[in-house]
Design an enzyme around this catalytic site. Structure first.
Site, PDB file in Angstrom:
ATOM      1  N   ASN A  30      -6.053  -5.018  -5.890  1.00  0.00           N
ATOM      2  CA  ASN A  30      -7.236  -4.331  -5.382  1.00  0.00           C
ATOM      3  C   ASN A  30      -7.214  -2.820  -5.608  1.00  0.00           C
ATOM      4  O   ASN A  30      -8.255  -2.168  -5.484  1.00  0.00           O
ATOM      5  CB  ASN A  30      -7.332  -4.659  -3.872  1.00  0.00           C
ATOM      6  CG  ASN A  30      -8.263  -3.766  -3.116  1.00  0.00           C
ATOM      7  OD1 ASN A  30      -9.471  -3.823  -3.316  1.00  0.00           O
ATOM      8  ND2 ASN A  30      -7.717  -2.920  -2.254  1.00  0.00           N
ATOM      9  N   THR A  86     -16.844   1.749   2.414  1.00  0.00           N
ATOM     10  CA  THR A  86     -15.415   1.883   2.728  1.00  0.00           C
ATOM     11  C   THR A  86     -15.145   3.355   3.042  1.00  0.00           C
ATOM     12  O   THR A  86     -16.000   4.221   2.765  1.00  0.00           O
ATOM     13  CB  THR A  86     -14.551   1.443   1.530  1.00  0.00           C
ATOM     14  OG1 THR A  86     -14.783   2.362   0.453  1.00  0.00           O
ATOM     15  CG2 THR A  86     -14.883   0.031   1.074  1.00  0.00           C
ATOM     16  N   TYR A 142     -13.388   5.297 -15.086  1.00  0.00           N
ATOM     17  CA  TYR A 142     -13.471   4.205 -14.098  1.00  0.00           C
ATOM     18  C   TYR A 142     -14.271   3.041 -14.680  1.00  0.00           C
ATOM     19  O   TYR A 142     -13.870   1.875 -14.564  1.00  0.00           O
ATOM     20  CB  TYR A 142     -14.127   4.743 -12.832  1.00  0.00           C
ATOM     21  CG  TYR A 142     -14.225   3.758 -11.692  1.00  0.00           C
ATOM     22  CD1 TYR A 142     -13.114   3.436 -10.923  1.00  0.00           C
ATOM     23  CD2 TYR A 142     -15.443   3.179 -11.355  1.00  0.00           C
ATOM     24  CE1 TYR A 142     -13.213   2.547  -9.854  1.00  0.00           C
ATOM     25  CE2 TYR A 142     -15.557   2.296 -10.294  1.00  0.00           C
ATOM     26  CZ  TYR A 142     -14.437   1.976  -9.539  1.00  0.00           C
ATOM     27  OH  TYR A 142     -14.541   1.103  -8.488  1.00  0.00           O
ATOM     28  N   LYS A 178     -12.622  -0.616 -15.265  1.00  0.00           N
ATOM     29  CA  LYS A 178     -13.113  -1.823 -14.588  1.00  0.00           C
ATOM     30  C   LYS A 178     -13.647  -2.853 -15.589  1.00  0.00           C
ATOM     31  O   LYS A 178     -13.502  -4.058 -15.373  1.00  0.00           O
ATOM     32  CB  LYS A 178     -14.171  -1.453 -13.549  1.00  0.00           C
ATOM     33  CG  LYS A 178     -13.611  -0.654 -12.356  1.00  0.00           C
ATOM     34  CD  LYS A 178     -12.558  -1.429 -11.572  1.00  0.00           C
ATOM     35  CE  LYS A 178     -12.197  -0.750 -10.253  1.00  0.00           C
ATOM     36  NZ  LYS A 178     -11.174  -1.472  -9.480  1.00  0.00           N
ATOM     37  N   ASP A 229       0.860  -1.190   0.000  1.00  0.00           N
ATOM     38  CA  ASP A 229       0.000   0.000   0.000  1.00  0.00           C
ATOM     39  C   ASP A 229       0.892   1.236   0.000  1.00  0.00           C
ATOM     40  O   ASP A 229       2.051   1.190   0.415  1.00  0.00           O
ATOM     41  CB  ASP A 229      -0.899  -0.018   1.255  1.00  0.00           C
ATOM     42  CG  ASP A 229      -2.148   0.839   1.131  1.00  0.00           C
ATOM     43  OD1 ASP A 229      -3.257   0.278   1.047  1.00  0.00           O
ATOM     44  OD2 ASP A 229      -2.012   2.097   1.098  1.00  0.00           O
TER      45      ASP A 229
HETATM   46  N1  NAD Z   1     -16.020   1.007  -2.274  1.00  0.00           N
HETATM   47  C1  NAD Z   1     -16.806   0.692  -3.312  1.00  0.00           C
HETATM   48  O1  NAD Z   1     -18.009   1.024  -3.381  1.00  0.00           O
HETATM   49  C2  NAD Z   1     -16.233  -0.115  -4.430  1.00  0.00           C
HETATM   50  C3  NAD Z   1     -17.131  -0.741  -5.330  1.00  0.00           C
HETATM   51  C4  NAD Z   1     -16.613  -1.491  -6.375  1.00  0.00           C
HETATM   52  C5  NAD Z   1     -15.241  -1.613  -6.518  1.00  0.00           C
HETATM   53  N2  NAD Z   1     -14.411  -0.987  -5.639  1.00  0.00           N
HETATM   54  C6  NAD Z   1     -12.973  -1.138  -5.847  1.00  0.00           C
HETATM   55  O2  NAD Z   1     -12.409  -1.750  -4.698  1.00  0.00           O
HETATM   56  C7  NAD Z   1     -11.051  -1.305  -4.561  1.00  0.00           C
HETATM   57  C8  NAD Z   1     -10.815  -0.779  -3.163  1.00  0.00           C
HETATM   58  O3  NAD Z   1     -11.704   0.303  -2.933  1.00  0.00           O
HETATM   59  P1  NAD Z   1     -11.984   0.848  -1.460  1.00  0.00           P
HETATM   60  O4  NAD Z   1     -13.252   1.602  -1.538  1.00  0.00           O
HETATM   61  O5  NAD Z   1     -11.819  -0.264  -0.491  1.00  0.00           O
HETATM   62  O6  NAD Z   1     -10.794   1.909  -1.314  1.00  0.00           O
HETATM   63  P2  NAD Z   1     -10.122   2.619  -0.039  1.00  0.00           P
HETATM   64  O7  NAD Z   1      -9.907   4.032  -0.435  1.00  0.00           O
HETATM   65  O8  NAD Z   1     -10.851   2.325   1.233  1.00  0.00           O
HETATM   66  O9  NAD Z   1      -8.696   1.899   0.052  1.00  0.00           O
HETATM   67  C9  NAD Z   1      -7.799   2.008  -0.988  1.00  0.00           C
HETATM   68  C10 NAD Z   1      -6.412   1.639  -0.472  1.00  0.00           C
HETATM   69  O10 NAD Z   1      -5.519   1.688  -1.594  1.00  0.00           O
HETATM   70  C11 NAD Z   1      -4.366   2.417  -1.238  1.00  0.00           C
HETATM   71  N3  NAD Z   1      -3.797   3.010  -2.454  1.00  0.00           N
HETATM   72  C12 NAD Z   1      -4.263   4.064  -3.162  1.00  0.00           C
HETATM   73  N4  NAD Z   1      -3.496   4.269  -4.228  1.00  0.00           N
HETATM   74  C13 NAD Z   1      -2.522   3.331  -4.205  1.00  0.00           C
HETATM   75  C14 NAD Z   1      -1.426   3.030  -5.056  1.00  0.00           C
HETATM   76  N5  NAD Z   1      -1.162   3.743  -6.172  1.00  0.00           N
HETATM   77  N6  NAD Z   1      -0.626   1.979  -4.726  1.00  0.00           N
HETATM   78  C15 NAD Z   1      -0.862   1.255  -3.601  1.00  0.00           C
HETATM   79  N7  NAD Z   1      -1.882   1.506  -2.755  1.00  0.00           N
HETATM   80  C16 NAD Z   1      -2.701   2.523  -3.072  1.00  0.00           C
HETATM   81  C17 NAD Z   1      -4.854   3.455  -0.237  1.00  0.00           C
HETATM   82  O11 NAD Z   1      -3.770   3.956   0.563  1.00  0.00           O
HETATM   83  C18 NAD Z   1      -5.868   2.639   0.557  1.00  0.00           C
HETATM   84  O12 NAD Z   1      -5.241   1.947   1.623  1.00  0.00           O
HETATM   85  C19 NAD Z   1     -10.815  -0.305  -5.687  1.00  0.00           C
HETATM   86  O13 NAD Z   1     -10.267  -0.961  -6.815  1.00  0.00           O
HETATM   87  C20 NAD Z   1     -12.222   0.162  -5.998  1.00  0.00           C
HETATM   88  O14 NAD Z   1     -12.315   0.669  -7.310  1.00  0.00           O
HETATM   89  C21 NAD Z   1     -14.871  -0.249  -4.595  1.00  0.00           C
END
Ligand code: NAD
Length: 250
Positions: free
Chosen positions: A90, A192, A157, A161, A37
């Site tokens: 992720n 989240t 996005y 995806k 991360d």
């Molecule tokens: N939350 C939603 O509704 C949702 C829905 C569908 C898909 N997603 C996908 O799930 C994944 C996680 O989303 P989330 O909501 O849990 O995010 P989040 O913001 O809670 O966590 C993201 C994490 O990624 C880290 N990060 C950011 N940029 C980075 C990089 N360049 N390299 C390494 N680490 C990095 C951040 O420090 C953080 O710890 C993403 O791919 C998001 O697109 C989320």
């Protein structure tokens, strides 16, 4: 006995949200879990939490869009833990309130880098490490926004995806004979830190009641459970698929 006892896993973006819940669930299922991360404070504290709970864990500060850092991170995991069996790619990010005509080229490229290139880069270095162990399982993070058009998601996005879904299927076909399974999960709106910062409770309620069969937001642990399943021996004949975790929308 956990279903992933003896396995070695890495999770990119494992310090928050879905990645954090997945890191916890993989560790609970018995895997050693490396957290990759950008956020060193939360990454370190996540690794410490997993160790305190009895797992092997390691934090490697990594920008998942930087090839040198991803290569070094996978190398460090292999050196410290002795190999790699499982990976959750992720990292991903969109932006709010954009249409096709109001998206800047700079943001388009950034979102594609975060949400699609990061998954490919992860696999580029994870797959050779898994081949050295005779196989493995990869889960890429897609989204319901990449399965059907949702205009609350930005076009970059949505396209990124959708790219993850196809790249997953492509890689699954390319490496099936060598024992590597590649799947994706496609969460709907999930509670989240990012989502809770971006959307009011009213906006979340409105989004989940327009199209979902189950009219509530997903919680990260529900996505994590799908990740553990796809990584487990129970999914031995499951590859190339994207599993929606979205209360009934595609
Ligand atoms: N939350 C939603 O509704 C949702 C829905 C569908 C898909 N997603 C996908 O799930 C994944 C996680 O989303 P989330 O909501 O849990 O995010 P989040 O913001 O809670 O966590 C993201 C994490 O990624 C880290 N990060 C950011 N940029 C980075 C990089 N360049 N390299 C390494 N680490 C990095 C951040 O420090 C953080 O710890 C993403 O791919 C998001 O697109 C989320």
């Amino acid at each position: 006995m956990g279903v992933l006892d003896g396995k070695i896993a890495l999770v990119t973006g494992g310090a928050s949200g879905i990645g954090l819940a997945s890191a916890r669930a993989l560790a609970e299922a018995g895997a050693a879990v490396a957290i990759a991360d950008l956020d060193a404070d939360r990454g370190e504290s996540t690794a410490k939490e997993l160790v305190a709970a009895g797992a092997r864990s390691l934090f490697v500060r990594t920008d998942a869009t930087d090839e040198e850092q991803v290569a070094a991170m996978v190398g460090r995991v292999v050196d410290e833990f002795g190999g790699l069996d499982l990976a959750l790619n992720n990292v991903g990010r969109g932006e709010l309130g954009r249409t096709v005509t109001t998206t800047s080229l700079e943001k388009w490229n950034w979102i594609l880098g975060m949400s699609l290139t990061s998954a490919w880069l992860g696999m580029k270095y994870e797959i050779p490490a898994m081949l050295a162990r005779g196989g493995g399982a990869i889960v890429n993070m897609a989204s319901s926004a990449g399965m059907s058009p949702q205009t609350t998601a930005s076009p970059a996005y949505a396209a990124a995806k959708a790219g993850v879904v196809h790249l997953t299927r492509y890689a699954a076909k390319q490496y099936a004979a060598e024992g590597i399974r590649v799947n994706a999960v496609a969460p709907g709106l999930t509670l989240t830190p990012t989502v809770e910062a971006w959307f009011s409770p009213e906006a979340i309620a409105e989004q989940v009641s327009s199209g979902q069969f189950v009219e509530r937001a997903v919680v990260p642990e529900e996505v994590a459970a799908a990740v553990v399943y796809l990584c487990s021996p129970a999914a031995a004949m499951v590859t190339g698929h994207t599993l929606p975790v979205s209360g009934g929308i595609a």
